[in-house]
Write a protein that holds these residues in place. Structure first.
Motif, PDB file in Angstrom:
ATOM      1  N   MET A 226      -9.101 -73.813 -23.917  1.00 47.84           N
ATOM      2  CA  MET A 226      -8.323 -73.506 -22.752  1.00 47.84           C
ATOM      3  C   MET A 226      -8.029 -72.010 -22.659  1.00 47.84           C
ATOM      4  SD  MET A 226      -5.185 -75.820 -21.582  1.00 47.84           S
ATOM      5  CE  MET A 226      -3.989 -74.991 -20.641  1.00 47.84           C
TER       6      MET A 226
ATOM      7  N   TYR B 107      -9.033 -68.176 -18.713  1.00 54.18           N
ATOM      8  CA  TYR B 107      -9.343 -68.964 -17.530  1.00 54.18           C
ATOM      9  C   TYR B 107      -9.762 -68.049 -16.392  1.00 54.18           C
ATOM     10  CZ  TYR B 107      -8.739 -72.119 -13.666  1.00 54.18           C
ATOM     11  OH  TYR B 107      -8.946 -72.862 -12.539  1.00 54.18           O
TER      12      TYR B 107
ATOM     13  N   ASN C 282     -10.273 -74.781  -8.296  1.00 55.38           N
ATOM     14  CA  ASN C 282     -10.578 -76.205  -8.235  1.00 55.38           C
ATOM     15  C   ASN C 282     -11.263 -76.719  -9.494  1.00 55.38           C
ATOM     16  OD1 ASN C 282      -9.517 -76.292  -5.670  1.00 55.38           O
ATOM     17  ND2 ASN C 282     -11.483 -75.936  -4.684  1.00 55.38           N
ATOM     18  N   ASP C 283     -11.662 -75.855 -10.391  1.00 58.35           N
ATOM     19  CA  ASP C 283     -12.408 -76.252 -11.578  1.00 58.35           C
ATOM     20  C   ASP C 283     -11.557 -76.125 -12.833  1.00 58.35           C
ATOM     21  OD1 ASP C 283     -14.638 -76.658  -9.976  1.00 58.35           O
ATOM     22  OD2 ASP C 283     -15.310 -74.604 -10.218  1.00 58.35           O
ATOM     23  N   PHE C 284     -10.492 -76.922 -12.898  1.00 64.23           N
ATOM     24  CA  PHE C 284      -9.632 -76.877 -14.068  1.00 64.23           C
ATOM     25  C   PHE C 284     -10.341 -77.535 -15.238  1.00 64.23           C
ATOM     26  CE2 PHE C 284      -6.412 -76.765 -10.661  1.00 64.23           C
ATOM     27  CZ  PHE C 284      -5.802 -75.581 -11.023  1.00 64.23           C
ATOM     28  N   PRO C 285     -10.239 -76.918 -16.421  1.00 61.43           N
ATOM     29  CA  PRO C 285     -10.834 -77.537 -17.598  1.00 61.43           C
ATOM     30  C   PRO C 285     -10.073 -78.811 -17.938  1.00 61.43           C
ATOM     31  CG  PRO C 285      -9.728 -75.486 -18.178  1.00 61.43           C
ATOM     32  CD  PRO C 285      -9.632 -75.642 -16.700  1.00 61.43           C
ATOM     33  N   LYS C 286     -10.771 -79.772 -18.482  1.00 65.17           N
ATOM     34  CA  LYS C 286     -10.154 -81.038 -18.836  1.00 65.17           C
ATOM     35  C   LYS C 286      -9.254 -80.835 -20.051  1.00 65.17           C
ATOM     36  CE  LYS C 286     -11.307 -85.838 -19.017  1.00 65.17           C
ATOM     37  NZ  LYS C 286     -12.373 -86.809 -18.869  1.00 65.17           N
ATOM     38  N   VAL C 287      -8.018 -81.295 -19.947  1.00 60.76           N
ATOM     39  CA  VAL C 287      -7.039 -81.120 -21.015  1.00 60.76           C
ATOM     40  C   VAL C 287      -6.775 -82.473 -21.664  1.00 60.76           C
ATOM     41  CG1 VAL C 287      -4.680 -80.405 -21.564  1.00 60.76           C
ATOM     42  CG2 VAL C 287      -5.968 -79.202 -19.793  1.00 60.76           C
ATOM     43  N   HIS C 288      -6.789 -82.469 -22.968  1.00 58.39           N
ATOM     44  CA  HIS C 288      -6.519 -83.689 -23.721  1.00 58.39           C
ATOM     45  C   HIS C 288      -5.149 -83.603 -24.363  1.00 58.39           C
ATOM     46  CE1 HIS C 288     -10.632 -85.036 -23.172  1.00 58.39           C
ATOM     47  NE2 HIS C 288     -11.030 -83.804 -23.478  1.00 58.39           N
ATOM     48  N   ARG C 289      -4.614 -84.735 -24.724  1.00 60.87           N
ATOM     49  CA  ARG C 289      -3.277 -84.806 -25.288  1.00 60.87           C
ATOM     50  C   ARG C 289      -3.128 -84.060 -26.609  1.00 60.87           C
ATOM     51  NH1 ARG C 289      -0.336 -90.577 -25.522  1.00 60.87           N
ATOM     52  NH2 ARG C 289      -2.262 -91.137 -26.545  1.00 60.87           N
TER      53      ARG C 289
ATOM     54  N   GLN D  37      -4.550 -81.261 -27.510  1.00 62.55           N
ATOM     55  CA  GLN D  37      -4.802 -79.831 -27.429  1.00 62.55           C
ATOM     56  C   GLN D  37      -3.492 -79.057 -27.457  1.00 62.55           C
ATOM     57  OE1 GLN D  37      -7.178 -79.820 -23.815  1.00 62.55           O
ATOM     58  NE2 GLN D  37      -8.853 -78.937 -24.992  1.00 62.55           N
TER      59      GLN D  37
END
Length: 109
Positions: free
Chosen positions: A1, A4, A9-16, A18
Motif C-alpha cells: 500500500m 499511491y 478509481n483504482d484503489f489497491p485491494k486491502v486485506h484485514r 495489512q
C-alpha cells in the motif's frame, strides 16, 4: 500500500491483515490535498467541464437569448445540438473571445 500514484478509481485491494504505515498516511494526505486543490480550482468560476449549455454561455458572455441566437445564426459561435439541447465547446468560446471577433460582431449587431 506504499506510494499511491494511481487514478482515484483504482484503489489497491486491502486485506484485514495489512498494516498502514506512516508513509501510507503521508501519501494519502498528499493525494487528498491535490484532489482538494483541483476541486477548488474548478469552483473559482472556471467551469470544470468542456461542454457548456446555453444558460452558462449567456451568463459567461452576458448575452440575452436573442443575442445568442443571432450569433449562432450568423455562424459566429460554434455549437453542437444533441437531443434538442445546444452545447458549446468551452475552448472554442474562449478562443473566440480572445480573437476579438466576438466583440466586433457584438458592436455591429
Amino acid at each position: 500500500m506504499a506510494n499511491y500514484n494511481e487514478s482515484s478509481n483504482d484503489f489497491p485491494k486491502v486485506h484485514r491483515d495489512q498494516l498502514i504505515t506512516v508513509q501510507d498516511l503521508i501519501d494519502f494526505k498528499q493525494q487528498l490535498i491535490v484532489d482538494i486543490k483541483k476541486l477548488l480550482k474548478e469552483q473559482t468560476g472556471h467551469p470544470g467541464h468542456q461542454w457548456l449549455k446555453a444558460f452558462e454561455i449567456k451568463k459567461m458572455l452576458r448575452l440575452s437569448e436573442s443575442k445568442l441566437q443571432y450569433l449562432r445564426d450568423k455562424g459566429l459561435i460554434p455549437f453542437k445540438k444533441l437531443g434538442g439541447i445546444t452545447y458549446y465547446n468551452l475552448e472554442d468560446i474562449e478562443a473566440l473571445m480572445n480573437s476579438g471577433k466576438l466583440n466586433d460582431q457584438m458592436k455591429m449587431a
